[in-house]
Design a protein around this motif. Structure first.
Motif, PDB file in Angstrom:
ATOM      1  N   LYS A   1      55.058 -27.864  20.609  1.00 58.62           N
ATOM      2  CA  LYS A   1      56.412 -27.286  20.689  1.00 58.62           C
ATOM      3  C   LYS A   1      56.778 -26.764  22.074  1.00 58.62           C
ATOM      4  O   LYS A   1      57.842 -26.166  22.255  1.00 58.62           O
ATOM      5  CB  LYS A   1      56.587 -26.166  19.642  1.00 58.62           C
TER       6      LYS A   1
ATOM      7  N   LYS B   1      59.824 -23.987  21.001  1.00 60.81           N
ATOM      8  CA  LYS B   1      60.784 -24.016  19.896  1.00 60.81           C
ATOM      9  C   LYS B   1      60.057 -23.789  18.571  1.00 60.81           C
ATOM     10  O   LYS B   1      58.827 -23.788  18.507  1.00 60.81           O
ATOM     11  CB  LYS B   1      61.505 -25.363  19.880  1.00 60.81           C
ATOM     12  N   GLN B   2      60.823 -23.630  17.511  1.00 65.65           N
ATOM     13  CA  GLN B   2      60.219 -23.379  16.200  1.00 65.65           C
ATOM     14  C   GLN B   2      59.616 -24.647  15.609  1.00 65.65           C
ATOM     15  O   GLN B   2      58.628 -24.599  14.881  1.00 65.65           O
ATOM     16  CB  GLN B   2      61.270 -22.813  15.242  1.00 65.65           C
ATOM     17  N   TYR B   3      60.227 -25.797  15.928  1.00 64.79           N
ATOM     18  CA  TYR B   3      59.759 -27.066  15.388  1.00 64.79           C
ATOM     19  C   TYR B   3      59.274 -27.971  16.523  1.00 64.79           C
ATOM     20  O   TYR B   3      59.605 -27.763  17.694  1.00 64.79           O
ATOM     21  CB  TYR B   3      60.878 -27.760  14.611  1.00 64.79           C
TER      22      TYR B   3
ATOM     23  N   GLN C   1      59.009 -30.740  19.183  1.00 65.40           N
ATOM     24  CA  GLN C   1      59.988 -31.443  20.004  1.00 65.40           C
ATOM     25  C   GLN C   1      59.527 -32.887  20.170  1.00 65.40           C
ATOM     26  O   GLN C   1      58.414 -33.142  20.647  1.00 65.40           O
ATOM     27  CB  GLN C   1      60.137 -30.754  21.354  1.00 65.40           C
TER      28      GLN C   1
ATOM     29  N   SER D   1      64.596 -32.074  18.184  1.00 68.87           N
ATOM     30  CA  SER D   1      63.684 -31.340  17.310  1.00 68.87           C
ATOM     31  C   SER D   1      63.419 -32.050  15.993  1.00 68.87           C
ATOM     32  O   SER D   1      64.318 -32.623  15.377  1.00 68.87           O
ATOM     33  CB  SER D   1      64.264 -29.952  17.023  1.00 68.87           C
TER      34      SER D   1
ATOM     35  N   GLY E   1      62.398 -31.674  11.946  1.00 70.30           N
ATOM     36  CA  GLY E   1      62.900 -30.738  10.956  1.00 70.30           C
ATOM     37  C   GLY E   1      63.245 -31.442   9.654  1.00 70.30           C
ATOM     38  O   GLY E   1      63.041 -32.653   9.509  1.00 70.30           O
TER      39      GLY E   1
ATOM     40  N   GLY F   1      65.608 -26.738  11.748  1.00 71.15           N
ATOM     41  CA  GLY F   1      65.205 -27.508  12.919  1.00 71.15           C
ATOM     42  C   GLY F   1      66.303 -28.541  13.141  1.00 71.15           C
ATOM     43  O   GLY F   1      67.488 -28.218  13.082  1.00 71.15           O
TER      44      GLY F   1
ATOM     45  N   SER G   1      65.323 -34.811  10.987  1.00 70.36           N
ATOM     46  CA  SER G   1      64.846 -34.800  12.365  1.00 70.36           C
ATOM     47  C   SER G   1      65.798 -35.520  13.315  1.00 70.36           C
ATOM     48  O   SER G   1      66.263 -36.626  13.027  1.00 70.36           O
ATOM     49  CB  SER G   1      63.474 -35.466  12.452  1.00 70.36           C
TER      50      SER G   1
END
Length: 328
Positions: free
Chosen positions: A171, A190-192, A194, A210, A212, A217, A241
């Motif tokens: 990430k 990032k949270q999710y 990349q 991202s 997701g 995401g 995604s």
């Protein structure tokens, strides 16, 4: 693939059907010049296709497993491909009978591929946590750097510089200086995961995409590369995604645009600065959309899992519109 936005315009059936470029999922696409595109797929083939005429120009066979990425310097005769067979290959438009160069040194699938603006250097990244820099003339490895947990997902050379931006499954977004293959900048994680990155033509901005699901995401993020921690804005609206995002070429009079493609079967065009979604096109039945490339200011190519490559036309008469013009 999940419920799509109600405002999304679905692709009409008024497109031209050309001969298929690939026999299976198309995993990556880029443009070679004003007429030709380069694509790779799960059929192990790298294809040079005349998207205006709708015909295969060359089918390049040399990989033993799925092709993951393709790259080139626009207008050059040197073409590059990466694969799950742990190799990257260089091809020449004038002699496609065999690869012109082979780059061997990774232990796992090669997911990152970026060529320097002058075509002299190639940067590759892999799930083996390493990034390699190669001499395209000799095929020799100039440098190799390994960072724990840096499972590379994509690489993009920053125009006008010696730097390469990279995304990873950890990430973190890294910027490498190719001259010493050192990380010179990192952007906040990032949270999710990349999965893709693109650098603007002026070298000032970076766009990342991202992973997701269910709308969580799934965004693209614009970064200012001149400020290490500066996130400019996010482009939110995809429901699965966002597999690919890129800066679109625009005339000097037009607002800068960004395009994204997603596993939710949709392509979106955004105002780069305001993050407003200007138009959405839903490609019914295409399955996940894996990659997009810009041909010019009005033409886009979109690669899909189920229905090959889609030629999209962007027009601005009476408001911005995006429609499917051909499929191959």
């Amino acid at each position: 693939m999940g419920k799509l936005q109600s405002k999304g315009r679905r692709s009409a059936s008024l497109y031209r059907q050309f001969g298929r470029a690939h026999e299976d999922t198309v995993t990556a696409i880029t443009t070679v010049n004003s007429d030709l595109c380069l694509s790779g797929g799960r059929d192990k083939a790298v294809v040079v296709y005349d998207w205006r005429a709708g015909s295969v120009k060359q089918r390049l066979l040399g990989h033993d497993r799925d092709v993951t990425k393709v790259a080139c310097v626009y207008g050059s005769s040197r073409l590059f491909s990466a694969s799950r067979d742990k190799r990257a290959l260089m091809w020449n438009l004038q002699d496609s009978s065999r690869p012109a160069q082979e780059f061997v040194g990774h232990d796992l699938v090669v997911n990152g591929l970026a060529v320097s603006p002058d075509g002299s250097s190639l940067c590759t990244g892999s799930r083996d946590n390493s990034v390699c820099l190669w001499d395209t003339e000799t095929g020799g490895c100039l440098n190799k750097a390994t960072i724990s947990r840096n499972l590379v997902t994509h690489l993009s050379w920053i125009p006008g510089s010696a730097c390469v931006v990279q995304t990873s499954e950890d990430k973190i977004i890294r910027v490498w200086d190719s001259r010493g293959l050192q990380v010179v900048q990192t952007l906040p994680p990032k949270q999710y995961i990349q999965v893709h990155c693109d650098a603007s033509q002026d070298g000032r901005y970076c766009l990342t995409s991202s992973n997701g699901f269910g709308g969580e995401g799934c965004e693209a993020t614009l970064w200012d590369l001149r400020q290490t921690s500066k996130k400019v804005c996010e482009y939110r609206g995809h429901l699965q995604s966002t597999a690919c995002g890129l800066f679109l070429p625009t005339s000097t009079a037009a607002s800068p645009l960004v395009a994204t493609s997603s596993h939710d079967c949709s392509v979106k065009i955004w105002n780069r600065d305001s993050a407003a979604c200007l138009v959405t096109l839903c490609l019914d039945g295409a399955g996940p959309l894996s990659s997009i490339a810009a041909c010019d200011t009005t033409s886009l190519l979109c690669a899909s899992f189920n229905t090959g490559i889609h030629l999209l036309k962007l027009t601005s008469c009476g408001g911005l519109e995006l429609r499917e013009a051909a499929r191959f």
